[in-house]
Design an enzyme around this catalytic site. Sequence first.
Site, PDB file in Angstrom:
ATOM      1  N   LEU A   1     108.464  99.623 -13.611  1.00 52.64           N
ATOM      2  CA  LEU A   1     107.636  99.293 -14.774  1.00 52.64           C
ATOM      3  C   LEU A   1     106.158  99.239 -14.396  1.00 52.64           C
ATOM      4  CD1 LEU A   1     107.588  98.311 -17.765  1.00 52.64           C
ATOM      5  CD2 LEU A   1     107.701  95.970 -16.853  1.00 52.64           C
TER       6      LEU A   1
ATOM      7  N   CYS B   1     132.147  94.779   5.016  1.00 51.46           N
ATOM      8  CA  CYS B   1     132.262  94.226   6.364  1.00 51.46           C
ATOM      9  C   CYS B   1     131.761  95.278   7.352  1.00 51.46           C
ATOM     10  CB  CYS B   1     133.718  93.875   6.639  1.00 51.46           C
ATOM     11  SG  CYS B   1     134.048  93.166   8.246  1.00 51.46           S
TER      12      CYS B   1
ATOM     13  N   THR C   1     112.641  97.220  -5.636  1.00 55.55           N
ATOM     14  CA  THR C   1     112.566  97.785  -6.978  1.00 55.55           C
ATOM     15  C   THR C   1     113.078  99.222  -6.937  1.00 55.55           C
ATOM     16  OG1 THR C   1     110.304  98.512  -6.537  1.00 55.55           O
ATOM     17  CG2 THR C   1     110.577  96.363  -7.609  1.00 55.55           C
ATOM     18  N   SER C   2     113.337  99.818  -8.091  1.00 59.66           N
ATOM     19  CA  SER C   2     113.799 101.213  -8.140  1.00 59.66           C
ATOM     20  C   SER C   2     112.616 102.171  -8.111  1.00 59.66           C
ATOM     21  CB  SER C   2     114.663 101.442  -9.383  1.00 59.66           C
ATOM     22  OG  SER C   2     115.885 100.760  -9.272  1.00 59.66           O
TER      23      SER C   2
ATOM     24  N   GLU D   1     111.308  90.013 -10.800  1.00 57.36           N
ATOM     25  CA  GLU D   1     112.071  90.974 -11.594  1.00 57.36           C
ATOM     26  C   GLU D   1     111.456  91.063 -12.981  1.00 57.36           C
ATOM     27  OE1 GLU D   1     114.131  93.544 -13.443  1.00 57.36           O
ATOM     28  OE2 GLU D   1     114.673  93.250 -11.334  1.00 57.36           O
TER      29      GLU D   1
ATOM     30  N   ASN E   1     105.924  91.239 -13.021  1.00 57.66           N
ATOM     31  CA  ASN E   1     105.739  92.567 -12.445  1.00 57.66           C
ATOM     32  C   ASN E   1     105.182  92.422 -11.033  1.00 57.66           C
ATOM     33  OD1 ASN E   1     104.621  95.210 -11.780  1.00 57.66           O
ATOM     34  ND2 ASN E   1     104.952  95.724 -13.933  1.00 57.66           N
TER      35      ASN E   1
ATOM     36  N   TYR F   1     112.386  98.479   2.176  1.00 55.34           N
ATOM     37  CA  TYR F   1     113.846  98.406   2.173  1.00 55.34           C
ATOM     38  C   TYR F   1     114.477  99.648   1.520  1.00 55.34           C
ATOM     39  CZ  TYR F   1     118.230  96.272   3.173  1.00 55.34           C
ATOM     40  OH  TYR F   1     119.471  96.038   3.724  1.00 55.34           O
TER      41      TYR F   1
ATOM     42  N   GLY G   1     118.890  95.633  -5.427  1.00 54.03           N
ATOM     43  CA  GLY G   1     117.981  94.523  -5.157  1.00 54.03           C
ATOM     44  C   GLY G   1     118.586  93.170  -5.455  1.00 54.03           C
TER      45      GLY G   1
ATOM     46  N   ARG H   1     118.406  91.213 -16.141  1.00 51.39           N
ATOM     47  CA  ARG H   1     118.861  91.318 -14.754  1.00 51.39           C
ATOM     48  C   ARG H   1     118.848  89.956 -14.065  1.00 51.39           C
ATOM     49  NH1 ARG H   1     116.485  97.043 -12.326  1.00 51.39           N
ATOM     50  NH2 ARG H   1     117.941  98.373 -13.499  1.00 51.39           N
TER      51      ARG H   1
END
Length: 559
Positions: free
Chosen positions: A275, A411, A265-266, A197, A243, A323, A179, A202
């Site tokens: 979170l 690339c 986000t993960s 975030e 959040n 995404y 991200g 991060r």
Amino acid sequence: MTTPSKFRDIEIRAPRGNTLTAKSWLTEAPLRMLMNNLDPEVAENPKELVVYGGIGRAARNWECYDRIVETLRQLNDDETLLVQSGKPVGVFKTHADAPRVLIANSNLVPHWATWEHFNELDARGLAMYGQMTAGSWIYIGSQGIVQGTYETFVEAGRQHYDGNLAGRWVLTAGLGGMGGAQPLAATLAGACSLNIECQQSRIDFRLRSRYVDEQAKDLDDALARIARYTAEGKAISIALLGNAAEILPELVRRGVRPDMVTDQTSAHDPLNGYLPAGWTWEQYRDRAQTDPAGVVKAAKRSMAVHVQAMLAFQKLGIPTFDYGNNIRQMAKEEGVANAFDFPGFVPAYIRPLFCRGIGPFRWAALSGDPQDIYKTDAKVKELIPDDAHLHRWLDMARERISFQGLPARICWVGLGLRAKLGLAFNEMVRSGELSAPIVIGRDHLDSGSVSSPNRETEAMQDGSDAVSDWPLLNALLNTASGATWVSLHHGGGVGMGFSQHSGMVIVCDGTDAAAARIARVLTNDPGTGVMRHADAGYPIAIDCAREQGLNLPMITGKR
């Protein structure tokens, strides 16, 4: 017997220069790239072997890491090291054109391919989550996804805003290893961005590396900055500590209208990567140890709220897309029946590139000398003189992208051009123009190397989204073609049970033998992407297969 350790208070950096610490460049290369994955400039949490993406690791534990390093230093050029979920399990006699390392990470029999079962195995020291390029030793930091994100934003701009993102802004979340590419990609595409975030560390990392420009002190400040910069036509990226499951609903409530909405986000890993609303990060990590089921439930509840806000933006006519973090699936499992109403980024914007085998071609300079990358940048421009879009990307990358660890470049090029560039790089090593060998690899997110129904293979026109023969064939073909190391993983990007994918890396050491391997690998690898999409019936892929002379018995008729 001592308990294997996942923590070691140490800093690792790959050797630089042209002095070998292994027996040849074919074994020095995987050794340096493994170490580079754990460079503190590169990895998210290197002292715990975590490279990116929740718990994507480079080795199962520190004892396994030590033994991998020791084995690579002793490995001969007619031997192959086998790595099973981050653990070196065997060395076998093969031959000079065989891979020096074969890697299988996180693979589970489908019925047992769940986070619950994987986490049990992980806790017992029997498995490791390799993500995509963490466990396959070819992660190059956030640059690895910048161009793909840039291409996505540019194509979205073409489709929705007549190709002009000036005065527009992107709303997203997540500034981790993947991200973290979003703010810079949006800026390069000409748009402002608001990047939420939940970890200050991060944000600090992205500010230091210039991937994000500024941090707002609160939501009101962030929106004021967005309003000012969009009015001035400036492409500035703004980070906001908070959040997403709390901030996106508040933006909907206020009637704020971004020009594009996505998320990175993960969310693929609710236990380790998302979170829950109202929690601190410390609470989240502590409770993950004491009540993992409760943590997963709380995280998925928050994801449902997050996705409902994204759906609300879409209902307003705002381009909204996933995404690739599987947040829609998590929300659907929490009762958001229409979670998939907004598309994933691949079917929406990227698939035409995949049909031509175009994807995230990347290379790294084992010398550690940035000049080697700048020389290869110039060679790409020389060999592809008429692609203004590609030239602009290379110019922007040199100006804006900070190298993390060993200097590297991403690339996006496709079938035909990958082999042409690889052979040219090999010749530059042979002639001494480059000071040490180059490694060429790619993300597993490529046209022929992944099956992921909620991401890369979402909405395939023939319905073959979940058929995972393709990455297996890709790995087998790269092995047969002579890649230096080949990997086959499960669960990257979208989590357990939702993807299978393969990777390859090849060394350009300036030898004739390397040139032969490069020609095979860098033709066959993207060729499988064209094959996969041609088999699904995409006219662009069928035309590309014919133009490039691929022998696809059921399609091209070539015998």
